[in-house]
Design a protein around this motif. Structure first.
Motif, PDB file in Angstrom:
ATOM      1  N   UNK A 268       0.840  -1.194   0.000  1.00  0.00           N
ATOM      2  CA  UNK A 268       0.000   0.000   0.000  1.00  0.00           C
ATOM      3  C   UNK A 268       0.875   1.243   0.000  1.00  0.00           C
ATOM      4  N   UNK A 269       0.512   2.235  -0.811  1.00  0.00           N
ATOM      5  CA  UNK A 269       1.154   3.542  -0.768  1.00  0.00           C
ATOM      6  C   UNK A 269       0.594   4.356   0.392  1.00  0.00           C
ATOM      7  N   UNK A 270       1.434   5.197   0.967  1.00  0.00           N
ATOM      8  CA  UNK A 270       0.949   6.186   1.924  1.00  0.00           C
ATOM      9  C   UNK A 270       0.133   7.227   1.178  1.00  0.00           C
ATOM     10  N   UNK A 271      -0.716   7.983   1.862  1.00  0.00           N
ATOM     11  CA  UNK A 271      -1.548   8.980   1.172  1.00  0.00           C
ATOM     12  C   UNK A 271      -0.759   9.999   0.362  1.00  0.00           C
ATOM     13  N   UNK A 272       0.474  10.340   0.793  1.00  0.00           N
ATOM     14  CA  UNK A 272       1.273  11.296   0.031  1.00  0.00           C
ATOM     15  C   UNK A 272       2.118  10.623  -1.049  1.00  0.00           C
ATOM     16  N   UNK A 273       2.060   9.288  -1.136  1.00  0.00           N
ATOM     17  CA  UNK A 273       2.776   8.561  -2.171  1.00  0.00           C
ATOM     18  C   UNK A 273       4.263   8.417  -1.943  1.00  0.00           C
ATOM     19  N   UNK A 274       4.777   8.856  -0.796  1.00  0.00           N
ATOM     20  CA  UNK A 274       6.215   8.836  -0.551  1.00  0.00           C
ATOM     21  C   UNK A 274       6.709   7.561   0.134  1.00  0.00           C
ATOM     22  N   UNK A 275       5.788   6.796   0.728  1.00  0.00           N
ATOM     23  CA  UNK A 275       6.178   5.587   1.466  1.00  0.00           C
ATOM     24  C   UNK A 275       5.329   4.412   1.011  1.00  0.00           C
ATOM     25  N   UNK A 276       5.848   3.224   1.274  1.00  0.00           N
ATOM     26  CA  UNK A 276       5.113   1.989   1.026  1.00  0.00           C
ATOM     27  C   UNK A 276       5.043   1.190   2.319  1.00  0.00           C
ATOM     28  N   UNK A 277       3.909   0.518   2.529  1.00  0.00           N
ATOM     29  CA  UNK A 277       3.778  -0.449   3.620  1.00  0.00           C
ATOM     30  C   UNK A 277       3.575  -1.819   2.996  1.00  0.00           C
ATOM     31  N   UNK A 278       4.332  -2.801   3.473  1.00  0.00           N
ATOM     32  CA  UNK A 278       4.207  -4.151   2.948  1.00  0.00           C
ATOM     33  C   UNK A 278       3.932  -5.129   4.078  1.00  0.00           C
ATOM     34  N   UNK A 279       3.175  -6.172   3.758  1.00  0.00           N
ATOM     35  CA  UNK A 279       2.903  -7.260   4.697  1.00  0.00           C
ATOM     36  C   UNK A 279       3.335  -8.554   4.030  1.00  0.00           C
ATOM     37  N   UNK A 280       3.890  -9.458   4.827  1.00  0.00           N
ATOM     38  CA  UNK A 280       4.567 -10.603   4.222  1.00  0.00           C
ATOM     39  C   UNK A 280       4.275 -11.913   4.937  1.00  0.00           C
ATOM     40  N   UNK A 281       4.493 -12.985   4.187  1.00  0.00           N
ATOM     41  CA  UNK A 281       4.439 -14.319   4.759  1.00  0.00           C
ATOM     42  C   UNK A 281       5.602 -14.629   5.673  1.00  0.00           C
ATOM     43  N   UNK A 282       6.600 -13.720   5.752  1.00  0.00           N
ATOM     44  CA  UNK A 282       7.693 -13.928   6.710  1.00  0.00           C
ATOM     45  C   UNK A 282       7.313 -13.452   8.111  1.00  0.00           C
TER      46      UNK A 282
END
Length: 338
Positions: A268-282
């Motif tokens: 998912x992008x942050x609302x300002x588009x400067x960051x990403x959040x990721x979720x993983x099987x790890x």
């Protein structure tokens, strides 16, 4: 070696897998949906529970929890754009039905009978105006419903699209279809394929940036890639989640419906588009700088595999959901659990 963030307050707990979490439009509340046949509303600042909606048999009102199968439960819940109502999408394999219902958000009271669905669906969402609900199967034409009456609107959406998990895989004119190791960007008005983007393993999620200039893809190969959405150029070296050799918490035994997964399952992008959040099987989530690919936070852990990671509207908080039956709130600036 990466450092793990340590929660300092209890997680937001359900009794089975947590499938989704969404902030209210004003950012003060959080709604979670779970395979325990409940939807729970929380104070997004403190994590305190505010209300619980128990999904029952629409014909009798009887609780469904005692007869739930591993695939059953509430798959998605969200607030209406004005924050006054909840939309829930539940799946019950033992009755071979999907149920979409609308509830009053403060007290959890049902305000509409379940939509009269004629076939199994893959998603249900409020439209941006809050006056309509869109539902659809993975390969069929979406249908529109009146959110006040629950009646089917006679003119269904003409565009055909296949959202893998959320409608944010579309911008105003383009959509992304995921098939195996490829993600294809298509021009909606003409149906023309614009770009085909590839990973080494199956792609699990794709999201446009808020300005539509970039596309992020997450894959079972353990990477996230950021592409120029206009010409398909990779804009930064692939982001890599934890290596499998890194010690991680062991999965809990006996979790209903638990299935092992691998790679990155959500981006998912942050609302300002400067960051990403990721979720993983790890069993971790991670925040990343979109331009440099640098990790921005401590590794955010759960006990077993994650399902989603999502920013709040003001981008100061992150919520993660997991097969460990919890959702967790994190401070984006510190990586600490709230």
């Amino acid at each position: 070696q990466r450092t793990f963030a340590l929660p300092f307050s209890p997680p937001l707990r359900h009794n089975r897998i947590v499938n989704s979490a969404k902030f209210s439009p004003d950012g003060t509340r959080l709604v979670t949906a779970s395979d325990d046949a409940t939807v729970r509303i929380w104070d997004a600042r403190t994590g305190a529970p505010l209300a619980t909606v128990r999904i029952g048999d629409a014909r009798t009102g009887a609780p469904l929890a005692p007869v739930l199968l591993p695939q059953d439960g509430v798959k998605f819940a969200e607030f209406s754009p004005d924050g006054e109502r909840l939309l829930t999408f539940a799946q019950f394999m033992f009755r071979s039905v999907n149920e979409v219902q609308v509830w009053e958000a403060r007290r959890g009271q049902q305000v509409l009978a379940p939509l009269a669905l004629k076939e199994p669906i893959a998603f249900a969402r409020f439209m941006e105006d809050g006056r309509r609900i869109v539902t659809g199967s993975e390969h069929g034409r979406p249908q529109l419903w009146d959110a006040a009456t629950g009646e089917l609107v006679e003119s269904p959406i003409e565009a055909k699209f296949e959202p893998p998990s959320d409608l944010t895989t579309r911008d105003r004119r383009r959509s992304v279809a995921i098939e195996g190791k490829t993600a294809t960007i298509t021009d909606d008005p003409s149906g023309q394929k614009l770009l085909v983007l590839k990973h080494d393993e199956e792609i699990s999620a794709a999201r446009f940036s808020p300005d539509g200039l970039r596309l992020a893809t997450a894959s079972r190969d353990g990477t996230v890639r950021v592409w120029d959405a206009r010409d398909g150029r990779p804009l930064v070296e692939a982001f890599k989640h934890l290596d499998e050799s890194v010690d991680k918490p062991k999965p809990a035994d006996g979790v209903p419906g638990l299935r092992e997964t691998s790679g990155v399952v959500s981006v998912e992008f942050s609302p300002d588009g400067q960051s990403l959040a990721t979720a993983s099987g790890d069993r971790t989530a991670q925040l990343w700088d979109v331009r440099s690919g640098a990790a921005l936070s401590l590794v955010l852990p759960h006990d077993v595999w994650l399902s989603t990671a999502l920013f709040s509207r003001e981008a100061r908080r992150l919520v993660t959901t997991s097969y460990d039956s919890t959702a967790r709130l994190w401070d984006v600036t510190t990586g600490r659990a709230l």
